[in-house]
Design an enzyme around this catalytic site. Structure first.
Site, PDB file in Angstrom:
ATOM      1  N   CYS A  13       0.841  -1.192   0.000  1.00  0.00           N
ATOM      2  CA  CYS A  13       0.000   0.000   0.000  1.00  0.00           C
ATOM      3  C   CYS A  13       0.878   1.245   0.000  1.00  0.00           C
ATOM      4  O   CYS A  13       2.103   1.165   0.104  1.00  0.00           O
ATOM      5  CB  CYS A  13      -0.928   0.019   1.221  1.00  0.00           C
ATOM      6  SG  CYS A  13      -0.030   0.123   2.788  1.00  0.00           S
ATOM      7  N   CYS A  16       3.161   1.587   2.964  1.00  0.00           N
ATOM      8  CA  CYS A  16       4.419   0.840   2.848  1.00  0.00           C
ATOM      9  C   CYS A  16       5.443   1.649   2.060  1.00  0.00           C
ATOM     10  O   CYS A  16       6.612   1.762   2.443  1.00  0.00           O
ATOM     11  CB  CYS A  16       4.193  -0.497   2.152  1.00  0.00           C
ATOM     12  SG  CYS A  16       3.058  -1.612   2.995  1.00  0.00           S
ATOM     13  N   CYS A  78      45.865 -13.765 -14.622  1.00  0.00           N
ATOM     14  CA  CYS A  78      46.442 -13.912 -13.292  1.00  0.00           C
ATOM     15  C   CYS A  78      45.529 -13.247 -12.276  1.00  0.00           C
ATOM     16  O   CYS A  78      44.519 -12.628 -12.622  1.00  0.00           O
ATOM     17  CB  CYS A  78      47.841 -13.296 -13.224  1.00  0.00           C
ATOM     18  SG  CYS A  78      47.863 -11.524 -13.510  1.00  0.00           S
ATOM     19  N   CYS A  81      44.532  -9.648 -12.629  1.00  0.00           N
ATOM     20  CA  CYS A  81      43.456  -9.391 -13.591  1.00  0.00           C
ATOM     21  C   CYS A  81      42.097  -9.491 -12.900  1.00  0.00           C
ATOM     22  O   CYS A  81      41.228  -8.642 -13.082  1.00  0.00           O
ATOM     23  CB  CYS A  81      43.518 -10.392 -14.738  1.00  0.00           C
ATOM     24  SG  CYS A  81      45.037 -10.350 -15.698  1.00  0.00           S
ATOM     25  N   ASP A 495      21.809 -34.389  15.330  1.00  0.00           N
ATOM     26  CA  ASP A 495      20.460 -34.653  15.814  1.00  0.00           C
ATOM     27  C   ASP A 495      20.300 -36.176  15.841  1.00  0.00           C
ATOM     28  O   ASP A 495      20.977 -36.874  15.082  1.00  0.00           O
ATOM     29  CB  ASP A 495      19.449 -34.011  14.868  1.00  0.00           C
ATOM     30  CG  ASP A 495      18.036 -34.495  15.127  1.00  0.00           C
ATOM     31  OD1 ASP A 495      17.567 -34.345  16.260  1.00  0.00           O
ATOM     32  OD2 ASP A 495      17.436 -35.054  14.193  1.00  0.00           O
ATOM     33  N   ASP A 691      17.958 -32.938  10.205  1.00  0.00           N
ATOM     34  CA  ASP A 691      17.100 -33.178   9.051  1.00  0.00           C
ATOM     35  C   ASP A 691      15.705 -32.599   9.181  1.00  0.00           C
ATOM     36  O   ASP A 691      14.978 -32.519   8.188  1.00  0.00           O
ATOM     37  CB  ASP A 691      16.974 -34.688   8.800  1.00  0.00           C
ATOM     38  CG  ASP A 691      16.055 -35.362   9.810  1.00  0.00           C
ATOM     39  OD1 ASP A 691      16.077 -34.946  10.985  1.00  0.00           O
ATOM     40  OD2 ASP A 691      15.323 -36.289   9.431  1.00  0.00           O
ATOM     41  N   ASP A 695      15.227 -28.719  13.428  1.00  0.00           N
ATOM     42  CA  ASP A 695      16.684 -28.577  13.380  1.00  0.00           C
ATOM     43  C   ASP A 695      17.129 -27.289  12.703  1.00  0.00           C
ATOM     44  O   ASP A 695      18.312 -26.940  12.758  1.00  0.00           O
ATOM     45  CB  ASP A 695      17.315 -29.765  12.636  1.00  0.00           C
ATOM     46  CG  ASP A 695      17.129 -31.075  13.378  1.00  0.00           C
ATOM     47  OD1 ASP A 695      17.135 -31.047  14.626  1.00  0.00           O
ATOM     48  OD2 ASP A 695      16.978 -32.122  12.720  1.00  0.00           O
TER      49      ASP A 695
END
Length: 818
Positions: A13, A16, A78, A81, A495, A691, A695
């Site tokens: 809006c 914002c 190199c 560069c 875990d 996993d 976690d």
């Protein structure tokens, strides 16, 4: 003062837009700011850096949109560069970061979206002396366009230089040859012939050094090409004067060094040719991954399967893959049963059984039966595309260890020019006659041997090969600097559930009193559990036979267990307390109950007709790969910890079986973060392996987060490294790749620094007064070229990193039932 226009996110809006505008206007260096809610574009005038603007908007809650651009760059030879190109890009208004990779000859540029076009970035690099063009992020840069011209120029330079080298050097080694040349051609004609051949060398294959090096020298920012151009031009100019205007030179100094200029150009071109070929091999992993995509697929159209290009496949399309064919995109099996080789994605050698409703992954190979599947992800959304993106991102990363090399290289070339000038002055002042000749040879040798090519290649080539090999082993470094951070880890924390264990309970042990068969006891307890949805009950049912008796009057006692009737007997199934409160004496089971409880197992007791007859132990089983992996981590000198939300008895039982050093149990997800902080304060840098969604905070808090690839997207996004195989052994592979790659980088940097440090003084002539040793510019060119080839060859050794010992046997299709 510049004006930037770029996109802003999360505005809904005018309010914002107003807040975003005020945040920008308050940022240091901003003189004027406006934000348009209609097109979500911010326009900012002032001297504020893009990073300042990004931070201001992020703090306000309206982040600036960012985008990545990739450039293919020519002529970088190199590290100086790459530094020059990076500084040119970072000076462009709207650029947040620029990362230039010498090994791939590419640049990855992150910009405020809309602030600068990729064409403007390419032009900026081209204006800096390095022709650049935009590239497609999905296609790795091939090196054939670089290799072919280098091969051609090397062969031309060699053909033109060889007669000069053989006659000039051969005349020194074999005096009769020298006398024959002088007698037939004469010295002047011989020198003119050398002039013609070597001028062709410099003007044709060697012009690349002058085209790039001299303009940069004129701008006050010399690079490696500048050093070669200065050295060869000095040798050629001196020799040309000695040939056509010898009177300009003092007596005793009239000599030619045409062969030196020609051999220098030839050797350096040969070195670059070998570099380009070696660099091409460093990108083999990406090319292999992209090669996993088939060009065409069999798509269902009007009841028939027709062959169409891969690009025509959309989500929801039905595809058939023939036996032995490659699965094109991610999908779900609709019809058929087969085994699929997923080793190219997971690193696991055992084909996986696939049937209706199973998930298949693009790039994997179907077994001996056809499958029909529905596409669930295509294009950049497939697993394979995301893996390619991860690998490319990691390969383009710049590690902290490279900062030292970049700092040295930035000042290296100007320092070398100063040393070369000082060398010439010292030889002219204190050197023996002909001092001008000695000064020229030593000055040119310093310029040639000091080229910092090896320093620039030391880190990026090792990163490319190491991360590519890691991807083949099922280890995906989402962030390149995780390579270095994992090498510094002193403790690996896991875990428990779903990481070290399978994540689902199963029947692991049972005890029955004398007089009752174990199989019969299992049938009875499973019969009572048939209607239960409790995980422990389902675990027992999964282990029981199908022919279960039918019980009557089944009743659930919440928190305790179940009551049912079978024939004339009343059956009680549940906890020990459930039996005792119903008047059953559990003494016959007590020894087994104690043993199972000490191991952290969940208990299910069975009473029949008022007698305790059996106890069953249910637990989340340890993954087969866990124990070998933890043993390997210990062998690597790392401590191993476990952080779990499970009860302490179960966690400690698992830890004892696996030999884990430190256990933190019974913690909530936010408690895992505190546990990692505690481990860090006690042991040092922490790598955490998890996993689940719970976690994610711990993965983000750890110094290095490793997500099991079979886990949730949230966990994977929070991690630095993804283990696509889902096996704990992937952690050991990740650690091994990290350590070997960092060792390789240190070897490369040591070689590059030691080589330059040791040979520049030798080239300057410090050994001449004591030993009469003076380094020829030709030898310097050869040594410089070989140093770069050594670094590349050393990095390519990482392609041979072997996986840890696999705990499952390799299975071929011939061994799998059809």
């Amino acid at each position: 003062m510049t004006t930037l226009r770029f996109s802003v996110d999360k505005m809904s809006c005018a309010g914002c837009a107003g807040r975003a505008e005020r945040a920008l206007a308050a940022a240091p260096g901003v003189t004027e700011a406006s934000v348009n809610i209609a097109n979500h574009i911010a326009q900012v005038t002032g001297s504020a850096s893009p990073e300042t603007l990004r931070t201001a908007l992020k703090t306000a809650g309206y982040p600036a949109r960012e985008t990545n651009h990739s450039l293919s760059i020519e002529g970088m030879t190199c590290a100086s560069c790459t530094g020059r190109v990076e500084r040119a890009l970072e000076a462009v208004p709207g650029v947040l970061t620029a990362n230039v990779n010498l090994a791939t000859q590419t640049a990855s540029v992150r910009v405020l979206d809309g602030a600068v076009t990729i064409e403007a970035l390419a032009q900026t690099v081209t204006d800096a002396g390095y022709p650049a063009r935009p590239v497609d992020n999905d296609i790795p840069t091939e090196r054939h366009s670089e290799i072919a011209p280098l091969r051609r120029d090397t062969l031309i330079a060699g053909a033109l230089t060889l007669p000069v080298f053989l006659t000039e050097m051969g005349g020194h080694l074999y005096p009769p040859l020298h006398h024959a040349i002088m007698g037939s051609l004469g010295m002047q004609s011989f020198w003119v012939l050398q002039f013609l051949l070597i001028t062709l060398v410099l003007a044709w294959p060697g012009r690349r050094f002058f085209r790039i090096g001299l303009p940069l020298l004129a701008k006050g920012s010399p690079d490696m090409n500048s050093l070669v151009a200065l050295g060869t031009l000095a040798a050629w100019s001196y020799s040309t004067i000695a040939t056509f205007a010898p009177a300009l030179l003092p007596e005793g100094t009239r000599a030619v060094y045409f062969e030196a200029a020609g051999v220098i150009v030839t050797l350096i071109l040969a070195g670059r040719w070998m570099e380009a070929r070696a660099k091409g091999r460093t990108g083999a992993a990406i090319r292999h991954l992209i090669g996993l995509r088939p060009d065409t697929v069999l798509l269902s159209r009007d009841g028939d399967f027709v062959e169409v290009p891969l690009a025509d496949v959309a989500v929801g399309d039905v595809i058939m893959v023939r036996p032995g064919g490659r699965i094109a995109v991610d999908g779900m099996v609709m019809d058929g049963e087969s085994y699929v080789d997923e080793s190219m994605i997971t690193g696991e050698p055992v084909p996986v059984a696939k049937t209706t409703d199973d998930v298949v992954t693009g790039g994997t190979i179907n077994g001996r039966k056809a499958l029909t599947y529905r596409a669930t992800a295509v294009g950049s959304n497939t697993v394979l595309a995301r893996i390619i993106d991860m690998v490319q991102t990691a390969q383009g990363a710049k590690l902290p260890i490279q900062a030292l090399a970049d700092t040295v290289v930035r000042i290296f070339v100007p320092v070398v020019l100063g040393i070369a000038a000082l060398t010439i002055v010292v030889w002219l002042t204190f050197g023996p006659q002909p001092s001008l000749g000695y000064a020229l040879v030593s000055g040119v040798a310093v310029l040639i041997i000091a080229c910092p090519c090896a320093m620039g290649l030391a880190t990026p080539t090792s990163i490319m090969v190491g991360t590519g090999r890691a991807a083949e082993l099922g280890v995906l470094f989402r962030k390149g600097d995780a390579l270095q951070r994992l090498d510094s880890a002193t403790v690996v924390a896991f875990d428990k559930t779903g990481t070290l264990t399978k994540g689902r309970p199963s029947l692991v042990d049972q005890y029955t009193v004398p007089g009752i068969e174990a199989a019969e006891a299992l049938r009875l307890v499973a019969a009572v559990e048939q209607g239960s949805d409790h995980p422990v009950g389902r675990a027992i049912l999964a282990s029981a036979p199908d022919d279960l008796p039918t019980v009557k009057d089944s009743e659930t006692v919440p928190g305790y267990g179940l009551i049912a009737s079978l024939g004339d007997h009343k059956l009680l199934v549940g906890s020990e307390r459930h039996l005792t409160e119903n008047g059953v004496d559990t003494t016959p089971l007590q020894a087994a109950i104690t043993r199972f409880a000490d191991n952290g197992h969940s208990l299910v007791c069975l009473a029949r007709g008022g007698q305790a007859v059996a106890v069953f132990a249910v637990a989340d089983q340890i993954k087969p790969s866990a124990k070998p992996a933890i043993d390997a981590l210990h062998a690597a000198g790392l401590k191993v910890a476990m952080i779990s939300g499970d009860n302490p008895a179960a966690a400690n039982a698992i830890a004892r079986q696996l030999g884990i050093d430190h256990v933190t149990a019974g913690v909530r997800p936010d408690g895992k973060v505190d546990a990692i902080k505690d481990l860090r304060s006690r042991f040092g840098a922490v790598a955490f392996v998890g996993d689940g969604i719970n976690d994610a905070p711990a993965l983000a808090e750890a110094d290095i987060g490793l997500a099991i690839g079979t886990g949730t997207d949230v966990a994977i996004e929070a991690a630095d490294i993804v283990l696509s195989s889902g096996r704990v052994s992937g952690v050991v592979n990740a650690v091994d790749v990290s350590k070997q790659t960092m060792r390789n980088i240190r070897q490369n940097l040591f070689w590059a620094f030691a080589y330059n440090t040791a040979l520049i003084p030798v080239a300057a002539g410090v050994l001449y007064p004591a030993f009469g040793i003076l380094l020829s510019p030709m030898l310097g060119a050869g040594a410089m070229a070989l140093s770069s080839v050594f670094v590349l060859t050393n990095a390519l050794r990482l392609r041979n990193i072997a996986p840890v010992q696999n705990d499952s046997a390799s299975v071929t299709y011939a061994e799998v039932p059809a």
